[in-house]
Write an enzyme that holds these catalytic residues in place. Structure first.
Site, PDB file in Angstrom:
ATOM      1  N   HIS A 178       0.838  -1.191   0.000  1.00 58.38           N
ATOM      2  CA  HIS A 178       0.000   0.000   0.000  1.00 58.38           C
ATOM      3  C   HIS A 178       0.884   1.256   0.000  1.00 58.38           C
ATOM      4  O   HIS A 178       2.043   1.217   0.421  1.00 58.38           O
ATOM      5  CB  HIS A 178      -0.895  -0.003   1.244  1.00 58.38           C
ATOM      6  CG  HIS A 178      -1.866   1.118   1.310  1.00 58.38           C
ATOM      7  ND1 HIS A 178      -1.615   2.283   2.006  1.00 58.38           N
ATOM      8  CD2 HIS A 178      -3.084   1.274   0.743  1.00 58.38           C
ATOM      9  CE1 HIS A 178      -2.641   3.107   1.877  1.00 58.38           C
ATOM     10  NE2 HIS A 178      -3.549   2.520   1.119  1.00 58.38           N
ATOM     11  N   THR A 180       1.250   3.675   1.811  1.00 57.82           N
ATOM     12  CA  THR A 180       1.832   4.120   3.081  1.00 57.82           C
ATOM     13  C   THR A 180       3.046   3.299   3.503  1.00 57.82           C
ATOM     14  O   THR A 180       3.720   3.662   4.469  1.00 57.82           O
ATOM     15  CB  THR A 180       0.787   4.054   4.205  1.00 57.82           C
ATOM     16  OG1 THR A 180       0.292   2.708   4.294  1.00 57.82           O
ATOM     17  CG2 THR A 180      -0.370   5.004   3.937  1.00 57.82           C
ATOM     18  N   LYS A 181       3.328   2.206   2.807  1.00 54.06           N
ATOM     19  CA  LYS A 181       4.422   1.325   3.214  1.00 54.06           C
ATOM     20  C   LYS A 181       5.762   1.849   2.695  1.00 54.06           C
ATOM     21  O   LYS A 181       5.829   2.620   1.733  1.00 54.06           O
ATOM     22  CB  LYS A 181       4.170  -0.094   2.692  1.00 54.06           C
ATOM     23  CG  LYS A 181       2.877  -0.721   3.215  1.00 54.06           C
ATOM     24  CD  LYS A 181       2.876  -0.817   4.718  1.00 54.06           C
ATOM     25  CE  LYS A 181       1.666  -1.559   5.268  1.00 54.06           C
ATOM     26  NZ  LYS A 181       0.415  -0.803   5.143  1.00 54.06           N
ATOM     27  N   LEU A 182       6.858   1.376   3.305  1.00 58.60           N
ATOM     28  CA  LEU A 182       8.177   1.872   2.914  1.00 58.60           C
ATOM     29  C   LEU A 182       8.535   1.447   1.494  1.00 58.60           C
ATOM     30  O   LEU A 182       9.253   2.157   0.785  1.00 58.60           O
ATOM     31  CB  LEU A 182       9.248   1.449   3.916  1.00 58.60           C
ATOM     32  CG  LEU A 182       9.638  -0.029   4.050  1.00 58.60           C
ATOM     33  CD1 LEU A 182      10.712  -0.409   3.050  1.00 58.60           C
ATOM     34  CD2 LEU A 182      10.152  -0.285   5.459  1.00 58.60           C
ATOM     35  N   PHE A 183       8.055   0.286   1.064  1.00 58.67           N
ATOM     36  CA  PHE A 183       8.086  -0.096  -0.355  1.00 58.67           C
ATOM     37  C   PHE A 183       6.641  -0.258  -0.796  1.00 58.67           C
ATOM     38  O   PHE A 183       5.880  -0.955  -0.128  1.00 58.67           O
ATOM     39  CB  PHE A 183       8.839  -1.413  -0.578  1.00 58.67           C
ATOM     40  CG  PHE A 183       8.703  -1.901  -1.990  1.00 58.67           C
ATOM     41  CD1 PHE A 183       9.536  -1.417  -2.981  1.00 58.67           C
ATOM     42  CD2 PHE A 183       7.708  -2.801  -2.346  1.00 58.67           C
ATOM     43  CE1 PHE A 183       9.386  -1.828  -4.302  1.00 58.67           C
ATOM     44  CE2 PHE A 183       7.550  -3.221  -3.655  1.00 58.67           C
ATOM     45  CZ  PHE A 183       8.395  -2.730  -4.632  1.00 58.67           C
TER      46      PHE A 183
END
Length: 391
Positions: A178, A180-183
């Site tokens: 998603h 908002t994730k770091l990847f």
């Protein structure tokens, strides 16, 4: 407002070049070349045998349960994002909660076996905030009771445990990509397994059970990732080491400056962190609410993760209360952490939290002092420290 995270967008020119390729080929979805390229690169980067991209992380969990043939009930954690549990309920699998470890905040393996029911088919655990579970202990329990193990690794991208990817543990691990994730791939997810036959079954489930244009082999659903999302993932993967380095720098500063004031999540021994989130546990819910209000007033928007404790959700009742999870869920606040977070903003976060913590402590002492004096008059041998222990 400075939010708890900010989506990393990567190099715009690279992304446009990928989009130009999509326009040239006209291939938008159905296992296009960019999806295949991203799967190959992720497999190599993460050090896993099979990775299957999906269009979100929740459907990755649902397909994992289907692929493993889970039925009856599953032991899971009450301290996680709601999708970990709602996906079980959606698939007709009854969640049974085992409380959490007070230090790591993950499911406590010492509490799992007492929760196993005659119809339990799996353990579904979350690497909370990217902190690996006690995977060796959980696997021993699973082996003793012939249970499958699924790990929700939504926060654990790039995390290693015992010298290898944390996704190599269990029967299946799932990821969220998603925004908002770091990847991320804008929206997306993935399923990881070391079992080739299981990987083939997962691919069928992700594509309606279609083998080829003339053969449909069982039921399936549409969980495919599209080419535009894969293009974003390819761009971000180019920068992943810099992303991780910047997050580590921010996270380690929080640890240095806040560790003396608040409870922090204890890392699992033998693992490394990715600083996908930075949670702090405040003294109590009142301090959390006051701190959040003060941060909001300073233009900062932290988030309560994970609240409420999942064992309290109405549609999952009846459930045995999970006191550790309930207590922790009322205390945890996640702070802003993302590449490019200005140091002065981080300073504002730290100073605001510390100021509120000191103010709360002083207010508590002011309230407590009359009780201390009363004890001293009645029993002079009692010290302030003793009174605090009694309280």
């Amino acid at each position: 407002m400075i939010n708890v995270t900010k989506s990393y967008l990567g190099n715009k020119d690279k992304f446009i070049a990928y989009v130009d390729r999509i326009y040239d080929t006209g291939w938008l979805t159905n296992q296009g070349p960019l999806v295949m390229a991203l799967e190959q690169r992720l497999q190599e980067y993460l050090g896993v045998r099979n990775i299957i991209l999906t269009n979100n992380g929740t459907i990755a969990l649902q397909i994992a349960y289907r692929a493993l043939g889970l039925t009856g009930s599953a032991i899971t954690t009450p301290f996680s994002f709601v999708a970990t549990t709602s996906s079980l309920q959606w698939e007709g699998i009854r969640p049974i909660f085992a409380d959490i470890d007070e230090a790591t905040w993950n499911i406590d393996p010492e509490r799992i076996e007492a929760c196993i029911a005659p119809d339990t088919s799996a353990i579904v655990a979350t690497h909370v905030f990217g902190n690996p579970c006690a995977v060796e202990h959980i696997q021993r329990i699973a082996n003793r009771h012939n249970l499958k193990v699924v790990y929700d690794g939504a926060h654990a991208f790039g995390v290693r445990h015992g010298g290898q990817s944390v996704f190599n543990w269990g029967d299946i691990s799932t990821l969220s990509f998603h925004a908002t994730k770091l990847f991320h791939t804008i929206e997306g997810g993935a399923i990881v397994t070391n079992d080739d036959a299981l990987a083939a079954r997962i691919r069928l489930l992700c594509n309606f059970g279609i083998v080829d244009t003339d053969i449909i082999q069982g039921i399936g659903i549409n969980a495919k990732l599209n080419e535009f999302s894969a293009a974003m993932g390819l761009c971000i993967l180019d920068d992943i080491e810099d992303i991780l380095d910047q997050r580590a720098e921010i996270g380690q500063r929080y640890e240095r400056e806040l560790g003396g004031y608040f409870d922090l999540q204890a890392p699992q021994p033998g693992s490394q962190r990715n600083y996908s989130y930075f949670p702090v546990a405040l003294a109590n819910e009142l301090q959390l609410l006051r701190s959040r209000e003060q941060l909001n007033d300073n233009g900062i928007n932290p988030r309560r993760y994970f609240y409420p404790s999942l064992d309290t959700l109405e549609y999952l009742q009846p459930q045995a209360p999970q006191p550790r999870s309930r207590a922790l869920s009322r205390r945890v606040l996640c702070l802003p952490i993302y590449p490019g977070l200005p140091p002065k903003v981080q300073s504002r976060v730290i100073q605001t939290l510390i100021h509120e913590s000191i103010h709360s402590e002083q207010a508590s002492r002011a309230l407590f002092n009359p009780l201390v004096r009363a004890f001293d008059l009645a029993q002079p041998q009692l010290t302030v420290a003793t009174c605090k222990r009694i309280s």
